[in-house]
Write an enzyme that holds these catalytic residues in place. Sequence first.
Site, mmCIF file in Angstrom:
data_model
loop_
_atom_site.group_PDB
_atom_site.id
_atom_site.type_symbol
_atom_site.label_atom_id
_atom_site.label_comp_id
_atom_site.label_asym_id
_atom_site.label_seq_id
_atom_site.Cartn_x
_atom_site.Cartn_y
_atom_site.Cartn_z
ATOM 1 N N TRP A 1 0.842 -1.200 0.000
ATOM 2 C CA TRP A 1 0.000 0.000 0.000
ATOM 3 C C TRP A 1 0.877 1.250 0.000
ATOM 4 O O TRP A 1 0.547 2.247 -0.646
ATOM 5 C CB TRP A 1 -0.898 0.004 1.234
ATOM 6 C CG TRP A 1 -1.729 1.255 1.348
ATOM 7 C CD1 TRP A 1 -2.961 1.484 0.802
ATOM 8 C CD2 TRP A 1 -1.385 2.465 2.040
ATOM 9 N NE1 TRP A 1 -3.398 2.750 1.109
ATOM 10 C CE2 TRP A 1 -2.451 3.376 1.865
ATOM 11 C CE3 TRP A 1 -0.280 2.870 2.792
ATOM 12 C CZ2 TRP A 1 -2.442 4.653 2.419
ATOM 13 C CZ3 TRP A 1 -0.271 4.145 3.340
ATOM 14 C CH2 TRP A 1 -1.345 5.022 3.156
ATOM 15 N N HIS A 2 1.996 1.211 0.717
ATOM 16 C CA HIS A 2 2.858 2.378 0.807
ATOM 17 C C HIS A 2 3.585 2.670 -0.501
ATOM 18 O O HIS A 2 3.903 3.835 -0.780
ATOM 19 C CB HIS A 2 3.875 2.202 1.934
ATOM 20 C CG HIS A 2 3.318 2.463 3.300
ATOM 21 N ND1 HIS A 2 2.657 1.503 4.029
ATOM 22 C CD2 HIS A 2 3.314 3.584 4.056
ATOM 23 C CE1 HIS A 2 2.272 2.027 5.180
ATOM 24 N NE2 HIS A 2 2.650 3.286 5.224
ATOM 25 N N GLY A 3 3.882 1.654 -1.271
ATOM 26 C CA GLY A 3 4.587 1.918 -2.515
ATOM 27 C C GLY A 3 4.753 0.676 -3.358
ATOM 28 O O GLY A 3 4.775 -0.448 -2.841
#
Length: 517
Positions: free
Chosen positions: A336-338
Amino acid sequence: MLFNSFAFLFGYLPIVLAGYFLLDRWASAGVTKASWRLAPAAWLALASLFFYAWWDVRYLSLLLASICVNYGAGRLIGANAGTARKRVLVAALALNLGLLAYYKYAHFFIDSVNAVAAGAGAGSLPWSGLDIILPIGISFFTFTQIAFLVDCYRGEVREYRFIHYVLFVSYFPHLIAGPVLHHRDMMPQFADPANAHPRAANFAIGLSIFTIGLAKKVLIADNLSPLAIPVFTAGATPTLIEAWIGVLAYTFQLYFDFSGYSDMAIGLSRLFGVKLPLNFNSPYKAANIADFWRRWHMTLSRFLRDYLYIPLGGSRRGEAMRYRNLLLTMLLGGLWHGAGWTFVIWGGLHGLYLVLQQAWQRVFGAATARWWPSLLTFLAVMLAWIFFRAPDVATAWDITGALVGANGVSLPRSLASHAASLAQWGLHPAFGGIRWIELAGPGLPVLLGAMLLAFKAPNTQEIFFLYEPAIERIFQPAGRWAFSWRPTRRWSVGFAALFVACIFGMNRVTEFLYFQF
């Protein structure tokens, strides 16, 4: 538009506040029709959409389409029953996740396939790259709406007014970098006309909290950036001392940058009479890794728990399935973060940390020592941040090795000008490492100050506890708290001076680190 910009502070924000309270005054005075009771919320929604369009007006249509489709899907879910209800939910979730996958993960997928093909000796790469620009804030407004759809399916949504839904999704204090909002917390506040009445208490509390967040960003995080950037540059090969300085600098830069944004969001929202949820509670004081995730990015942690970990089965099916669910949740949280293998490794490390902690407690019980669990937790988190920040896995491994001397042990090259002074004391150290790391500026003193603040100082929630800064209370003082904020002249002068210092420190306006997610 950045919160730490002159255009926002002295242009956008005063205009939006004036329009919001002026429309409320007209509606309250009975000058307008009853339908105009929604005018303050509609104004705030339009202002939030303008705030988003300021970045790139082309992507405003994407945000509006996402809002309209998900609102319609929520109404359909609420109006249907049985399998039809479930089909609408599945279709809406697939659409949201497909949109996120295209914009955020298409490049990652293509690059991974091409890397495998190149490793297998393929003559030509299977796919060429796509010209995709990641829409800012897409992860936050997508997750916010996914939670709304799931709760519609569960029958937990009571408010379906379109204006309030638009405002719930696009609300400018949270739109770009969170916190992740829940309709249960926000929709009733938007529907309460009393919140649109101007109150001196809301202005005093909101501006004070905003100033703390602005100081975290401008005075601390931005001054740590020059220490971190050279170390995390691909091919930099830092020496031991440089690696420790760079990794510690990024560890505290990220904390003060993101917690500063969250404080600013809470403060801005309070100006409009609306409370946001807390997102930070001194995470580097955590006693273990589970405690860290109860304190760091709290709204995302709750989302992952309620909409991923628990639906996967949580801890209901035995220890082995519990460990599997923890690992899957954190791996997906990393993605989700990257979109990159560095984020997969970061999420996997935190999943492994959680599994090891749970297994340890199951065998040996909870740790009773006062200091070493917190130190071990901080070091584990710091190690994982290397992969979170590094541009690629090779650079992350190089920095990790440098922390234990794999790239040599010497004083940073930027300190070579002090060689003559050291020689007078009979010291003749070697100088090497990165040429462009700058240690003569304010970075090192700011780093030491940031460490003291993170480990020893009260956080924003603790300082403003008596005045309920956010939706929930997480701190209960024992007796009189020495740092309790009060609307006194002394506190006002102190925060005014801090705000002026921030204004003079805004000689360069920088984006927040979480904007890229």
